[in-house]
Design a protein around this motif. Sequence first.
Motif, PDB file in Angstrom:
ATOM      1  N   SER A 164      10.713 -45.546  -8.539  1.00 38.23           N
ATOM      2  CA  SER A 164      10.464 -44.164  -8.932  1.00 38.23           C
ATOM      3  C   SER A 164       9.010 -43.798  -8.644  1.00 38.23           C
ATOM      4  CB  SER A 164      10.768 -43.963 -10.423  1.00 38.23           C
ATOM      5  OG  SER A 164      10.009 -44.871 -11.199  1.00 38.23           O
ATOM      6  N   PRO A 165       8.756 -42.612  -8.067  1.00 38.26           N
ATOM      7  CA  PRO A 165       7.393 -42.265  -7.659  1.00 38.26           C
ATOM      8  C   PRO A 165       6.446 -42.031  -8.815  1.00 38.26           C
ATOM      9  CG  PRO A 165       8.869 -40.400  -7.322  1.00 38.26           C
ATOM     10  CD  PRO A 165       9.729 -41.568  -7.679  1.00 38.26           C
ATOM     11  N   SER A 166       6.969 -41.781 -10.010  1.00 36.53           N
ATOM     12  CA  SER A 166       6.086 -41.545 -11.149  1.00 36.53           C
ATOM     13  C   SER A 166       6.793 -41.951 -12.437  1.00 36.53           C
ATOM     14  CB  SER A 166       5.670 -40.071 -11.219  1.00 36.53           C
ATOM     15  OG  SER A 166       6.800 -39.237 -11.378  1.00 36.53           O
ATOM     16  N   VAL A 167       6.002 -42.122 -13.483  1.00 36.44           N
ATOM     17  CA  VAL A 167       6.508 -42.488 -14.799  1.00 36.44           C
ATOM     18  C   VAL A 167       6.719 -41.217 -15.615  1.00 36.44           C
ATOM     19  CG1 VAL A 167       5.992 -43.814 -16.894  1.00 36.44           C
ATOM     20  CG2 VAL A 167       5.250 -44.671 -14.655  1.00 36.44           C
ATOM     21  N   ASN A 168       7.790 -41.176 -16.390  1.00 33.01           N
ATOM     22  CA  ASN A 168       8.094 -39.980 -17.174  1.00 33.01           C
ATOM     23  C   ASN A 168       7.365 -39.980 -18.513  1.00 33.01           C
ATOM     24  OD1 ASN A 168      11.554 -39.677 -16.059  1.00 33.01           O
ATOM     25  ND2 ASN A 168       9.691 -38.869 -15.183  1.00 33.01           N
ATOM     26  N   TRP A 169       7.110 -38.764 -19.013  1.00 39.43           N
ATOM     27  CA  TRP A 169       6.333 -38.565 -20.241  1.00 39.43           C
ATOM     28  C   TRP A 169       7.264 -38.618 -21.451  1.00 39.43           C
ATOM     29  CZ3 TRP A 169       1.201 -38.778 -20.488  1.00 39.43           C
ATOM     30  CH2 TRP A 169       0.558 -38.371 -21.658  1.00 39.43           C
ATOM     31  N   ARG A 170       7.812 -39.811 -21.720  1.00 38.49           N
ATOM     32  CA  ARG A 170       8.710 -39.955 -22.870  1.00 38.49           C
ATOM     33  C   ARG A 170       8.853 -41.419 -23.240  1.00 38.49           C
ATOM     34  NH1 ARG A 170      12.152 -40.816 -18.800  1.00 38.49           N
ATOM     35  NH2 ARG A 170      14.003 -42.078 -19.157  1.00 38.49           N
ATOM     36  N   LEU A 250       6.521 -34.923 -15.657  1.00 42.40           N
ATOM     37  CA  LEU A 250       7.828 -34.492 -16.150  1.00 42.40           C
ATOM     38  C   LEU A 250       8.230 -35.330 -17.353  1.00 42.40           C
ATOM     39  CD1 LEU A 250       9.804 -33.996 -12.818  1.00 42.40           C
ATOM     40  CD2 LEU A 250       9.461 -32.248 -14.564  1.00 42.40           C
ATOM     41  N   GLY A 251       9.024 -34.713 -18.232  1.00 44.99           N
ATOM     42  CA  GLY A 251       9.598 -35.467 -19.333  1.00 44.99           C
ATOM     43  C   GLY A 251      10.676 -36.404 -18.836  1.00 44.99           C
ATOM     44  N   VAL A 252      11.568 -35.908 -18.014  1.00 45.56           N
ATOM     45  CA  VAL A 252      12.556 -36.718 -17.299  1.00 45.56           C
ATOM     46  C   VAL A 252      12.677 -36.155 -15.891  1.00 45.56           C
ATOM     47  CG1 VAL A 252      14.937 -37.511 -17.162  1.00 45.56           C
ATOM     48  CG2 VAL A 252      13.881 -37.239 -19.396  1.00 45.56           C
ATOM     49  N   SER A 253      12.600 -37.029 -14.898  1.00 44.00           N
ATOM     50  CA  SER A 253      12.728 -36.605 -13.509  1.00 44.00           C
ATOM     51  C   SER A 253      14.153 -36.152 -13.204  1.00 44.00           C
ATOM     52  CB  SER A 253      12.358 -37.758 -12.575  1.00 44.00           C
ATOM     53  OG  SER A 253      11.060 -38.222 -12.837  1.00 44.00           O
ATOM     54  N   LYS A 254      14.282 -35.448 -12.105  1.00 42.34           N
ATOM     55  CA  LYS A 254      15.593 -34.963 -11.650  1.00 42.34           C
ATOM     56  C   LYS A 254      16.569 -36.127 -11.478  1.00 42.34           C
ATOM     57  CE  LYS A 254      16.038 -33.657  -7.311  1.00 42.34           C
ATOM     58  NZ  LYS A 254      15.973 -32.856  -6.078  1.00 42.34           N
ATOM     59  N   HIS A 255      17.770 -35.982 -12.026  1.00 43.35           N
ATOM     60  CA  HIS A 255      18.778 -37.024 -11.927  1.00 43.35           C
ATOM     61  C   HIS A 255      20.128 -36.455 -12.330  1.00 43.35           C
ATOM     62  CE1 HIS A 255      17.990 -36.842 -16.213  1.00 43.35           C
ATOM     63  NE2 HIS A 255      19.105 -37.524 -16.430  1.00 43.35           N
ATOM     64  N   LEU A 314      11.205 -30.772 -18.521  1.00 45.61           N
ATOM     65  CA  LEU A 314       9.800 -30.484 -18.277  1.00 45.61           C
ATOM     66  C   LEU A 314       8.936 -31.085 -19.376  1.00 45.61           C
ATOM     67  CD1 LEU A 314      10.011 -26.714 -17.245  1.00 45.61           C
ATOM     68  CD2 LEU A 314      10.115 -28.731 -15.769  1.00 45.61           C
ATOM     69  N   ALA A 315       7.725 -31.468 -19.009  1.00 45.66           N
ATOM     70  CA  ALA A 315       6.731 -31.838 -20.017  1.00 45.66           C
ATOM     71  C   ALA A 315       6.225 -30.565 -20.681  1.00 45.66           C
ATOM     72  CB  ALA A 315       5.592 -32.613 -19.376  1.00 45.66           C
ATOM     73  N   ASN A 316       5.645 -30.705 -21.879  1.00 49.14           N
ATOM     74  CA  ASN A 316       5.297 -29.520 -22.665  1.00 49.14           C
ATOM     75  C   ASN A 316       4.070 -29.820 -23.526  1.00 49.14           C
ATOM     76  OD1 ASN A 316       5.376 -27.159 -24.298  1.00 49.14           O
ATOM     77  ND2 ASN A 316       7.613 -27.111 -24.172  1.00 49.14           N
ATOM     78  N   ARG A 317       3.198 -28.831 -23.670  1.00 49.67           N
ATOM     79  CA  ARG A 317       2.063 -28.997 -24.591  1.00 49.67           C
ATOM     80  C   ARG A 317       2.541 -29.047 -26.037  1.00 49.67           C
ATOM     81  NH1 ARG A 317      -2.830 -28.603 -22.216  1.00 49.67           N
ATOM     82  NH2 ARG A 317      -2.944 -27.548 -20.201  1.00 49.67           N
ATOM     83  N   GLN A 318       3.694 -28.447 -26.275  1.00 48.54           N
ATOM     84  CA  GLN A 318       4.264 -28.435 -27.613  1.00 48.54           C
ATOM     85  C   GLN A 318       5.040 -29.736 -27.843  1.00 48.54           C
ATOM     86  OE1 GLN A 318       6.809 -25.074 -28.148  1.00 48.54           O
ATOM     87  NE2 GLN A 318       7.146 -25.413 -30.326  1.00 48.54           N
ATOM     88  N   GLY A 319       5.083 -30.188 -29.081  1.00 51.76           N
ATOM     89  CA  GLY A 319       5.847 -31.384 -29.338  1.00 51.76           C
ATOM     90  C   GLY A 319       5.432 -32.060 -30.630  1.00 51.76           C
ATOM     91  N   PRO A 320       6.040 -33.186 -30.942  1.00 49.53           N
ATOM     92  CA  PRO A 320       6.984 -33.913 -30.097  1.00 49.53           C
ATOM     93  C   PRO A 320       8.361 -33.264 -30.041  1.00 49.53           C
ATOM     94  CG  PRO A 320       6.800 -34.972 -32.225  1.00 49.53           C
ATOM     95  CD  PRO A 320       5.773 -33.883 -32.213  1.00 49.53           C
TER      96      PRO A 320
END
Length: 794
Positions: A164-170, A250-255, A314-320
């Motif tokens: 995977s080209p990048s790690v997801n933010w989760r 991204l929170g989760v990449s396209k899949h 999508l990743a988000n400034r809001q959370g968790p």
Amino acid sequence: MVKIQQNRAHLKRKTTMVTKTSIEFDPYTERKAFDETKEGVKGLVDAKIAEVPRIFHVPQASLTEKKPSVSVSDLEIPIIDFASVHVDTASREAVVEKVKYAAEKWGFFQVINHGAPLNVLEEIQDGVRRFHEEDPEVKKQYFTRDNANKKFVYNSNFDLYSSSPSVNWRDTFTCYLAPDPPSPEELPVTCRDAVFEYSKHVMSLGGLLCELFSEALGLESEILKSKGCLKGLSMLCHYYPPCPQPDLTLGVSKHSDNSFLTVLLQDNIGGLQILHQDSWVDVAPLPGALVINIGDFLQLITNDKFVSLEHRVLANRQGPRISVASFFSSSKHANSTVYGPMKELVSEENPPKYRDITIKEYTEGYFKKVLVESECVSEKERDNIVIYSQNPRKRTKLVPHTEDQTLLPSILSRSFIYLHIATSSPKQKTMVTKKSVEFDPYIERKAFDETKEGVKGLVDAKITEVPRIFHVPQGSLTDKKPSVSDLEIPIIDFASVHVDTASREAVVEKVKHAAEKWGFFQVINHGIPLNVLKEIEDGVRRFHEEDPEVKKRYFSRDFNKKKFVYNSNFDLYSASPSVNWRDAFSCYMAPDPPPPEDLPVACRDAMMEYTKHVMSLGDLLFELLSEALGLKSETMKNMDCLKSLLMICNYYPPCPQPDLTMGISQHSDNSFLTILLQDNIGGLQILHQDSWVDVSPIPGALVINMGDFLQLITNDKFVSANHRVPANREGPRVSIASFFSSSALPSSTVYGPMKELVSEENPPKYRDITIKEYTEGYFVKGLGGTSYLSNIRI
């Protein structure tokens, strides 16, 4: 370089986080450092990072490639009310029609009045949040990547060590709940009761959904349940911490989902998007609703009647943000059932669109992100193969009790990775091997790297088949063929460049044409003696054919601390889809050349001598290129285009299967200008007028090409053409590429289109950028695909 920073002293414990230096970036090392914290993305956020580490950076095309179009911007996925599903036949048929429409046209829908009480939904969300917000030392008790033997698994990014080209933010914990639920003591107290209670309602809803889908296909209600679609259930409970730079990751990449069916509970923050009609459509949270989506296996067995849509978060400034995804069916449990398009749904007019496959086989390919073909391995070979551990920390496995040397090349030829030959003794041969399906590109690249013997080591081991990490997507090999077979790049004679003004102007015109129309040319009578060219070729060959133990003294991936670096594939750990069939050594020769003792004896004198001539030729070339733009001769030199020089000396061993790999993948150069010396074997091709054109070797000639930075500062007046080198059965091939300017030296100079070349009619086409910033992006992207210039185009 990966640095470990200690923080959060007020909690009297250590937290580690991955940071970066500007140029050297090893995704594997940084992913491993991140993994070893066992604190996931939440650990980074708790450490109050302000910037997203580069392992999380997503290629921007993945974020911006598709936006909701005007025609779909107000679209919403179907919302289906199940309240009347058991009232009477007519009401149920009405629900079935809605389910049918959603499954065929969307692959997604939201369901309300589904039978799971609101308090159960709230409690599972709260339980997931409680677990993820536990003290890290408590969570670490459940941290593992051993999905095979644990029913409750906590970690961050199941595919962390994949290609995977990048790690997801989760972060996530996974629980396998059917057909064999875990015992209560195997689950954390914080979420135990909530998980068990929620899973009962999900199983019940899954049963109803399978009935409705069966009826939507015009079949009996029990047909999908009878095929085992409801047999296994795994629950993935995601925690998306707030992100300081959500535009970078991204929170989760396209899949799409490798399941029959997925039931998703998302909280009120949202972020889920589905790819519908070639546009990303938001799945807005609906209080009390559950999101249902078709998985790949339901698309397969319905022969494309139902669709398994790609989606992302999508990743988000809001959370968790919290979400709970329940998948039917889990691939954890042994299942020999073969699935294919259902016989009730195929005919002569609608033949099967997929081959038969087991869940296990499909899932292994899904997780590894590679196309897997069946491969026969003899029983004798299998006895001597040690399966490489899924644990990324266990790097080395031996081939035990095999003293039959005839087996070694055979095992290697099955696309297994040769790790290390320490001596000629059979008992001291060390290899990493993989079954044909179990293929993890990151692990195998790392195993290849740790041999420190490069591609030549594979060839010396007498492999007969190219390992899979070198396999290039076939489109990359066949996408463009020479359309005009007799085309040749310009050849320019520099013999008269200093004779008189008219002769020089004639040369400048030829350089101008080549730089504008081709981006490449060959130069003869360039001033470098033939014996100097021959000696540098011989020196490069001598080094690469040295005893491996001698070469290993120079092996490194630390381009910051060493001026002379030997390895194979500078972008081995980048997002490049395959490894190239070449080894190389690199040396920074200007402005601060290394002391002679830092260079190998095999090539030391040749490099020093050749560099002097290359610097002189570079000086002349920048003068001619400046004049070709109608500017003063010194213009480009005054911009420091000649300031630094990087020499990369490539060695391409003969390849047993050249149709499967590349010597160098398609790329443009992240330089101002490149001077290339190639031997008589050849292989270089450039992309001209949408066709690959061979750059045939000319004895004594040098190949000159424009780099990305020359295209940038000339505002597209000169072109940095894509080029590549196919693999070849003939070899070894040797080439020496000298790059102006290297990115090794710190420089705050900002480059953009030259003010002399822009106007209202011809505005700047690129934003300003430093060499450092450009090179970081170029290296992370790796070779292959489009030029990185596209990322800074205005």
